[in-house]
Design a protein around this motif. Structure first.
Motif, PDB file in Angstrom:
ATOM      1  N   PHE A 128      -2.550   5.340  -4.108  1.00  0.00           N
ATOM      2  CA  PHE A 128      -3.716   4.670  -4.677  1.00  0.00           C
ATOM      3  C   PHE A 128      -4.973   5.405  -4.220  1.00  0.00           C
ATOM      4  CE2 PHE A 128      -1.131   0.505  -4.088  1.00  0.00           C
ATOM      5  CZ  PHE A 128      -0.279   0.895  -5.113  1.00  0.00           C
ATOM      6  N   GLU A 129      -5.852   5.698  -5.167  1.00  0.00           N
ATOM      7  CA  GLU A 129      -7.053   6.468  -4.853  1.00  0.00           C
ATOM      8  C   GLU A 129      -8.162   6.093  -5.829  1.00  0.00           C
ATOM      9  OE1 GLU A 129      -8.989   9.557  -2.522  1.00  0.00           O
ATOM     10  OE2 GLU A 129      -6.978   8.695  -2.326  1.00  0.00           O
ATOM     11  N   GLY A 130      -9.389   5.919  -5.307  1.00  0.00           N
ATOM     12  CA  GLY A 130     -10.508   5.549  -6.164  1.00  0.00           C
ATOM     13  C   GLY A 130     -10.568   4.045  -6.387  1.00  0.00           C
ATOM     14  N   LYS A 131     -10.975   3.643  -7.573  1.00  0.00           N
ATOM     15  CA  LYS A 131     -11.077   2.228  -7.910  1.00  0.00           C
ATOM     16  C   LYS A 131      -9.724   1.706  -8.391  1.00  0.00           C
ATOM     17  CE  LYS A 131     -15.544   1.784  -7.220  1.00  0.00           C
ATOM     18  NZ  LYS A 131     -16.114   0.890  -6.192  1.00  0.00           N
ATOM     19  N   MET A 166       0.845  -1.195   0.000  1.00  0.00           N
ATOM     20  CA  MET A 166       0.000   0.000   0.000  1.00  0.00           C
ATOM     21  C   MET A 166       0.884   1.249   0.000  1.00  0.00           C
ATOM     22  SD  MET A 166      -3.052  -1.145   2.617  1.00  0.00           S
ATOM     23  CE  MET A 166      -3.543  -2.868   2.755  1.00  0.00           C
ATOM     24  N   THR A 167       0.273   2.387  -0.284  1.00  0.00           N
ATOM     25  CA  THR A 167       1.067   3.606  -0.490  1.00  0.00           C
ATOM     26  C   THR A 167       0.618   4.790   0.372  1.00  0.00           C
ATOM     27  OG1 THR A 167      -0.404   4.153  -2.349  1.00  0.00           O
ATOM     28  CG2 THR A 167       1.647   2.979  -2.861  1.00  0.00           C
ATOM     29  N   PRO A 168       0.331   4.586   1.663  1.00  0.00           N
ATOM     30  CA  PRO A 168      -0.105   5.741   2.465  1.00  0.00           C
ATOM     31  C   PRO A 168       0.993   6.775   2.670  1.00  0.00           C
ATOM     32  CG  PRO A 168       0.245   3.825   3.867  1.00  0.00           C
ATOM     33  CD  PRO A 168       0.352   3.344   2.456  1.00  0.00           C
ATOM     34  N   GLU A 169       2.258   6.355   2.646  1.00  0.00           N
ATOM     35  CA  GLU A 169       3.368   7.285   2.866  1.00  0.00           C
ATOM     36  C   GLU A 169       4.030   7.695   1.557  1.00  0.00           C
ATOM     37  OE1 GLU A 169       6.012   5.468   5.611  1.00  0.00           O
ATOM     38  OE2 GLU A 169       4.625   5.573   7.307  1.00  0.00           O
ATOM     39  N   ASN A 170       3.439   7.343   0.441  1.00  0.00           N
ATOM     40  CA  ASN A 170       3.995   7.680  -0.874  1.00  0.00           C
ATOM     41  C   ASN A 170       3.578   9.097  -1.253  1.00  0.00           C
ATOM     42  OD1 ASN A 170       5.672   6.207  -2.768  1.00  0.00           O
ATOM     43  ND2 ASN A 170       4.044   6.520  -4.250  1.00  0.00           N
ATOM     44  N   ARG A 171       4.042  10.055  -0.450  1.00  0.00           N
ATOM     45  CA  ARG A 171       3.603  11.435  -0.594  1.00  0.00           C
ATOM     46  C   ARG A 171       4.605  12.213  -1.446  1.00  0.00           C
ATOM     47  NH1 ARG A 171      -0.547  12.487   2.738  1.00  0.00           N
ATOM     48  NH2 ARG A 171      -0.981  10.981   4.381  1.00  0.00           N
ATOM     49  N   TRP A 231     -10.085   2.599  -2.885  1.00  0.00           N
ATOM     50  CA  TRP A 231      -8.874   3.000  -2.166  1.00  0.00           C
ATOM     51  C   TRP A 231      -9.015   4.453  -1.734  1.00  0.00           C
ATOM     52  CZ3 TRP A 231      -4.649  -0.431  -1.671  1.00  0.00           C
ATOM     53  CH2 TRP A 231      -4.733  -1.598  -2.432  1.00  0.00           C
ATOM     54  N   LYS A 232      -8.361   4.768  -0.626  1.00  0.00           N
ATOM     55  CA  LYS A 232      -8.319   6.153  -0.152  1.00  0.00           C
ATOM     56  C   LYS A 232      -6.999   6.386   0.557  1.00  0.00           C
ATOM     57  CE  LYS A 232     -10.819   9.585   2.625  1.00  0.00           C
ATOM     58  NZ  LYS A 232     -11.961   9.831   3.527  1.00  0.00           N
ATOM     59  N   GLY A 284      -7.297   0.267   5.271  1.00  0.00           N
ATOM     60  CA  GLY A 284      -6.394  -0.842   4.980  1.00  0.00           C
ATOM     61  C   GLY A 284      -6.729  -2.154   5.642  1.00  0.00           C
ATOM     62  N   ALA A 285      -7.916  -2.284   6.241  1.00  0.00           N
ATOM     63  CA  ALA A 285      -8.309  -3.523   6.920  1.00  0.00           C
ATOM     64  C   ALA A 285      -9.794  -3.760   6.719  1.00  0.00           C
ATOM     65  CB  ALA A 285      -7.986  -3.456   8.414  1.00  0.00           C
ATOM     66  N   PRO A 286     -10.253  -5.016   6.764  1.00  0.00           N
ATOM     67  CA  PRO A 286     -11.691  -5.280   6.643  1.00  0.00           C
ATOM     68  C   PRO A 286     -12.437  -4.720   7.844  1.00  0.00           C
ATOM     69  CG  PRO A 286     -10.518  -7.284   7.241  1.00  0.00           C
ATOM     70  CD  PRO A 286      -9.467  -6.265   6.921  1.00  0.00           C
ATOM     71  N   LYS A 287     -13.584  -4.108   7.574  1.00  0.00           N
ATOM     72  CA  LYS A 287     -14.381  -3.542   8.665  1.00  0.00           C
ATOM     73  C   LYS A 287     -15.020  -4.669   9.462  1.00  0.00           C
ATOM     74  CE  LYS A 287     -18.106  -0.282   9.673  1.00  0.00           C
ATOM     75  NZ  LYS A 287     -19.104   0.656   9.098  1.00  0.00           N
ATOM     76  N   LYS A 288     -14.833  -4.633  10.774  1.00  0.00           N
ATOM     77  CA  LYS A 288     -15.345  -5.704  11.630  1.00  0.00           C
ATOM     78  C   LYS A 288     -16.847  -5.514  11.864  1.00  0.00           C
ATOM     79  CE  LYS A 288     -12.805  -7.156  15.008  1.00  0.00           C
ATOM     80  NZ  LYS A 288     -12.095  -7.278  16.307  1.00  0.00           N
TER      81      LYS A 288
END
Length: 383
Positions: free
Chosen positions: A326-329, A89-94, A345-346, A372-376
């Motif tokens: 990553f953003e959107g579909k 995943m790319t949360p820190e890919n700023r 993605w968001k 980044g995780a399935p909603k419980k």
């Protein structure tokens, strides 16, 4: 006579009253037994309803335990898979964090380029480095024929080490949070093309190096064609709908995309920039990279592209981007080309509705995801 009749009637009424009392006395035990029966039946009905309620409650408790157990097991498997995919995943890919960092690096190399070296023509150095593709050891190769080789190389290494020390001292505030910046395939080709154009300008300086000019022109043309084909097939897949493909990896467009990815890899297009490798840039590449990032930063709109696994020609992601995250579909793939996640993605993470699979293709979670995780779900056991 009237009194006699009245006496007779009164006596008759008295006799009838006595008979009614005797009859009610005889029926009283029967009424009591009927009331008792009704009470017994009502009590039995209440007990039966209670047994049904307790049984139903027990059944639903057992059903909840079974469902919650299965759902908890499925959620844990999906959550574990998401943790394994966290590195992709790319949360820190700023991108915005890297522009000042690359700017600091370019200043270092520009200072190095302005150094006064004994009897060294820096233009010749640049031209020969451009002709060789700006290899990391380009400087030493260029100065190998110089009569002051030892002094020149020693001077360069001493000043480079000094600049590295100064950089570590003063550029700490510019260091990005992430240790690396992963580049979408389209941007990698843009950067590669910009580098080839800059090298072409160097090769065209007098005296012109015809072989260098021809090589760079051919490289620019090849990158243009490859870049156009990349966006053509990416938007073809996106327009058909990423989530509508049951087996995207088997589609004609995706097979074509894999071939284009291999060609991008063969072009040596840089797909990752790492902090620790900043010294592998040079005066030209650092400036070109800074300008390329600044142009990309000015456009804050979403775009569609592909991203490759570092140092391979394998597709890692295909879909929407925003600021290189990553953003959107979008769809995340394994190195074997299997779909791992398809959905929303968001900010570089799975977020929204999506479908997660394991490496064997088995669906682990089909529903909502958060950060980044399935909603419980509420019925899944906590803790």
């Amino acid at each position: 006579r009237r009194s006699w009749v009245s006496d007779r009637r009164g006596g008759g009424m008295e006799e009838e009253g006595e008979e009614e009392v005797e009859e009610s006395a005889m029926l009283e035990p029967l009424g009591q037994s009927r009331g008792t029966g009704r009470r017994l039946r009502a009590g039995a009905k209440r007990r039966r309803n209670l047994y049904i309620a307790v049984g139903s409650f027990s059944f639903f408790i057992m059903l909840y335990i079974i469902v919650a157990s299965v759902a908890s097991s499925g959620w844990e498997a999906a959550n574990s898979m998401c943790q394994r995919l966290g590195g992709d995943m790319t949360p820190e890919n700023r991108m915005e964090d890297w522009v000042p960092f690359i700017s600091a690096v370019s200043k270092i190399y520009l200072q190095l380029g302005r150094s006064k070296l004994p009897d060294v023509n820096l233009l010749d150095v640049a031209k020969k480095c451009a002709a060789s593709g700006w290899k990391d050891d380009c400087g030493k190769e260029v100065f190998s024929s110089h009569r002051n080789l030892h002094q020149t190389v020693e001077h360069i290494e001493r000043e480079r080490e000094l600049l590295r020390t100064e950089f570590d001292k003063h550029a700490a505030r510019w260091r990005p949070v992430g240790q690396e910046l992963r580049l979408p395939a389209g941007f990698s080709l843009e950067y590669k093309k910009a580098m080839a154009r800059a090298e072409l300008q160097v090769c065209q300086m007098p005296p012109t190096d015809d072989d260098c000019v021809r090589a760079r022109e051919e490289e620019i043309q090849a990158i243009k064609v490859l870049h156009a084909e990349l966006y053509k097939v990416v938007y073809s897949i996106v327009n058909k709908g990423l989530s509508d493909h049951e087996d995207m990896s088997a589609s004609r467009d995706f097979l074509l995309l894999t071939k284009i990815a291999k060609l991008i890899h063969q072009q040596n297009a840089q797909d990752t920039i790492r902090q620790q490798d900043w010294h592998q840039l040079n005066a030209l590449s650092s400036v070109v990279l800074r300008e390329s990032l600044q142009r990309a930063e000015q456009s804050s709109e979403r775009f569609h592209d592909a991203m490759l696994y570092p140092s391979t020609g394998e597709i890692m992601y295909l879909g929407g981007f925003k600021d290189f995250r990553f953003e959107g579909k979008g769809t995340l793939f394994s190195k074997a080309g299997k779909e791992l996640y398809t959905g929303s993605w968001k900010d570089g993470r799975m977020h929204g509705k999506g479908k997660l699979r394991d490496y064997g293709g088995r669906v682990l979670w089909d529903g909502k995801f958060e950060e980044g995780a399935p909603k419980k779900p509420w019925y899944v056991w906590q803790g």
